[in-house]
Enzyme design. Structure first.
Site, PDB file in Angstrom:
ATOM      1  N   ASP A 187      51.043  39.853  43.452  1.00  0.00           N
ATOM      2  CA  ASP A 187      50.227  38.687  43.127  1.00  0.00           C
ATOM      3  C   ASP A 187      50.156  38.436  41.619  1.00  0.00           C
ATOM      4  O   ASP A 187      50.430  37.335  41.143  1.00  0.00           O
ATOM      5  CB  ASP A 187      48.812  38.848  43.679  1.00  0.00           C
ATOM      6  CG  ASP A 187      48.768  38.780  45.196  1.00  0.00           C
ATOM      7  OD1 ASP A 187      49.805  39.026  45.828  1.00  0.00           O
ATOM      8  OD2 ASP A 187      47.693  38.501  45.743  1.00  0.00           O
ATOM      9  N   ARG A 236      34.073  44.853  38.623  1.00  0.00           N
ATOM     10  CA  ARG A 236      34.476  43.567  38.057  1.00  0.00           C
ATOM     11  C   ARG A 236      33.870  43.276  36.679  1.00  0.00           C
ATOM     12  O   ARG A 236      34.567  42.773  35.794  1.00  0.00           O
ATOM     13  CB  ARG A 236      34.152  42.429  39.030  1.00  0.00           C
ATOM     14  CG  ARG A 236      34.874  42.531  40.370  1.00  0.00           C
ATOM     15  CD  ARG A 236      36.266  43.023  40.240  1.00  0.00           C
ATOM     16  NE  ARG A 236      37.020  42.995  41.485  1.00  0.00           N
ATOM     17  CZ  ARG A 236      38.046  43.778  41.749  1.00  0.00           C
ATOM     18  NH1 ARG A 236      38.422  44.682  40.845  1.00  0.00           N
ATOM     19  NH2 ARG A 236      38.702  43.697  42.882  1.00  0.00           N
ATOM     20  N   ASP A 282      35.206  37.913  44.288  1.00  0.00           N
ATOM     21  CA  ASP A 282      35.661  38.376  42.978  1.00  0.00           C
ATOM     22  C   ASP A 282      35.841  37.248  41.972  1.00  0.00           C
ATOM     23  O   ASP A 282      35.610  37.434  40.779  1.00  0.00           O
ATOM     24  CB  ASP A 282      36.964  39.167  43.121  1.00  0.00           C
ATOM     25  CG  ASP A 282      36.708  40.601  43.586  1.00  0.00           C
ATOM     26  OD1 ASP A 282      35.567  41.060  43.466  1.00  0.00           O
ATOM     27  OD2 ASP A 282      37.659  41.244  44.062  1.00  0.00           O
ATOM     28  N   SER A 307      44.767  44.277  53.179  1.00  0.00           N
ATOM     29  CA  SER A 307      44.801  44.397  51.726  1.00  0.00           C
ATOM     30  C   SER A 307      43.780  45.436  51.288  1.00  0.00           C
ATOM     31  O   SER A 307      42.776  45.667  51.963  1.00  0.00           O
ATOM     32  CB  SER A 307      44.496  43.051  51.060  1.00  0.00           C
ATOM     33  OG  SER A 307      43.190  42.632  51.373  1.00  0.00           O
TER      34      SER A 307
END
Length: 409
Positions: A23, A103, A132, A186
């Site tokens: 990605d 994050r 996110d 994922s």
């Protein structure tokens, strides 16, 4: 004109949160082509357990001149995980916030790199459906209000793994063999936890296959003998395991190993995302689960009842702030100050029993203990007059008795 075309002339340099995976590698090339800008890559080691050298090499091959690969494990645990655990934070009563708490650190370092390199823009690889994107961008704007943000998943038409792979092949971007085709789910990992979601896990009725789990053995396959571990605390933070002083990251890694061996820390959760939908996630937080139980154990003998109950009232709000991405908000800082104040006397040692997926507190001691055997004993004592309880009960019952008399009229 599209939003991308309108912005293209003003975007000079972008700091991309870069993992080196499919990605973000596609995002790197897409940024170079779509915006015609210089891209700076930032890869953070927060304990995901992957070799990061390939990410640097891949960025070099794609023409990146400024590459940042940094070990943030100690900062992650000391400045983010431990403050959160002082609050005993659980989102929706279960989730230990493993992804959420990583994050703000990544976003913080991106902004610092942007300022150091003269970049005017930051970019991330979060999708437009998840939490996110919110967590990253709220942190960006809290730290640098005028920063530009690019979220490719909200702009491009590469909306499937097949299209990503086709784009990568067209642009000679190296693809790991295990990323060809549809992945069964994922994952996202750091030193606190690993999560799995999507694809084979999307039906909440079906139990996850055992191959989904990577950090814990199945509780049924865990040792048949329990194992005991002792965790020592100072001002609410763990400082030692079984008498051995450890750095924050090393301590959490040690507890991860112990918990994983005994099948501790598995969670199958359907949660409410901030953007509005429900999602099903499979989480493994072995060390964090032990630490959560240990911290509550040491608080049980060192925190005053009123302080402990007030903390528990604030905890869901605190956890929700972290889950929704408000780590850098004034209200989270205010709650943190209250929580940290409560931890001044939270010191001592907790003994825990690990067995077949469970962790139980079986002993606790502290130089600051509020537990008084003289008062609590069922044997004869010289410090507590049981007759005092009669007046205590009658005073507390007064309003109930008045209300009862009114109902009887």
């Amino acid at each position: 004109m599209t939003a991308a075309k309108k912005t293209r002339e003003t975007v000079k340099k972008v700091v991309l949160a870069y993992s080196g995976g499919l990605d973000t590698s596609v995002i790197l090339r897409w940024l170079q082509e779509t915006y015609g800008c210089e891209v700076v890559t930032f890869t953070a080691d927060i304990g995901q357990g992957e070799e990061l050298a390939p990410a640097r090499k891949k960025a070099e091959l794609m023409g990146v001149k400024q590459i940042f690969v940094e070990d943030l494990r100690e900062e992650f645990v000391h400045d983010f995980v431990f403050p959160m655990f002082r609050a005993n934070a659980l989102y929706e009563g279960q989730y230990l916030l493993g992804t959420s708490i990583a994050r703000p650190l990544i976003a913080k370092r991106q902004i610092e790199i942007a300022e150091a390199t003269g970049a005017d823009t930051v970019a991330h690889g979060a999708t437009g459906k998840g939490n996110d994107q919110v967590r990253f961008e709220l942190a960006y704007y809290a730290l640098k209000p005028d920063i530009k943000v690019i979220a490719p998943w909200r702009e491009w038409d590469l909306n499937s793994r097949t299209k990503l792979i086709e784009y990568a092949e067209q642009h000679q971007i190296e693809i790991a063999k295990d990323q060809r085709g549809e992945a069964p789910f994922s994952t996202d990992a750091n030193l606190l936890h690993i999560s799995a979601e999507g694809k084979a896990l999307e039906d909440p009725w079906h139990e996850p296959e055992e191959f989904v789990y990577s950090r814990t053995v199945a509780p049924e396959q865990a040792p048949n003998q329990p194992e005991y571990v002792e965790v020592e605390f100072v001002k609410g933070d763990p400082v030692a395991v079984d008498g051995k002083k450890l750095s924050p990251a090393a301590l959490l890694a040690r507890l991860n190993k112990l918990g994983g061996r005994h099948g501790i820390g598995r969670l199958d959760l359907v949660e409410n995302r901030f953007v509005g939908m429900k999602s099903r996630g499979i989480y493994e937080t072995p060390g964090g689960t032990i630490l959560h139980a240990a911290h509550r154990g040491i608080e049980s003998i060192t925190l005053d009842r009123g302080a402990a109950h007030l903390k528990d009232e604030f905890m869901p709000r605190y956890a929700e702030l972290i889950y929704n991405g408000f780590w850098f908000s004034p209200e989270r800082a205010m709650l943190q100050a209250l929580i940290d104040k409560s931890q001044e006397n939270v010191a001592g040692t907790v003994r825990l029993k690990l067995y077949k997926g469970s962790v139980r507190v079986v002993g606790r001691k502290s130089p600051n203990s509020l537990y008084s055997l003289a008062h609590a004993t069922f044997e004869a004592d010289q410090v507590y007059d049981q007759r005092d309880a009669e007046g205590f009960i009658k005073l507390n019952a007064l309003r109930l008795r008045l209300a009862a008399r009114l109902r009887r009229k």
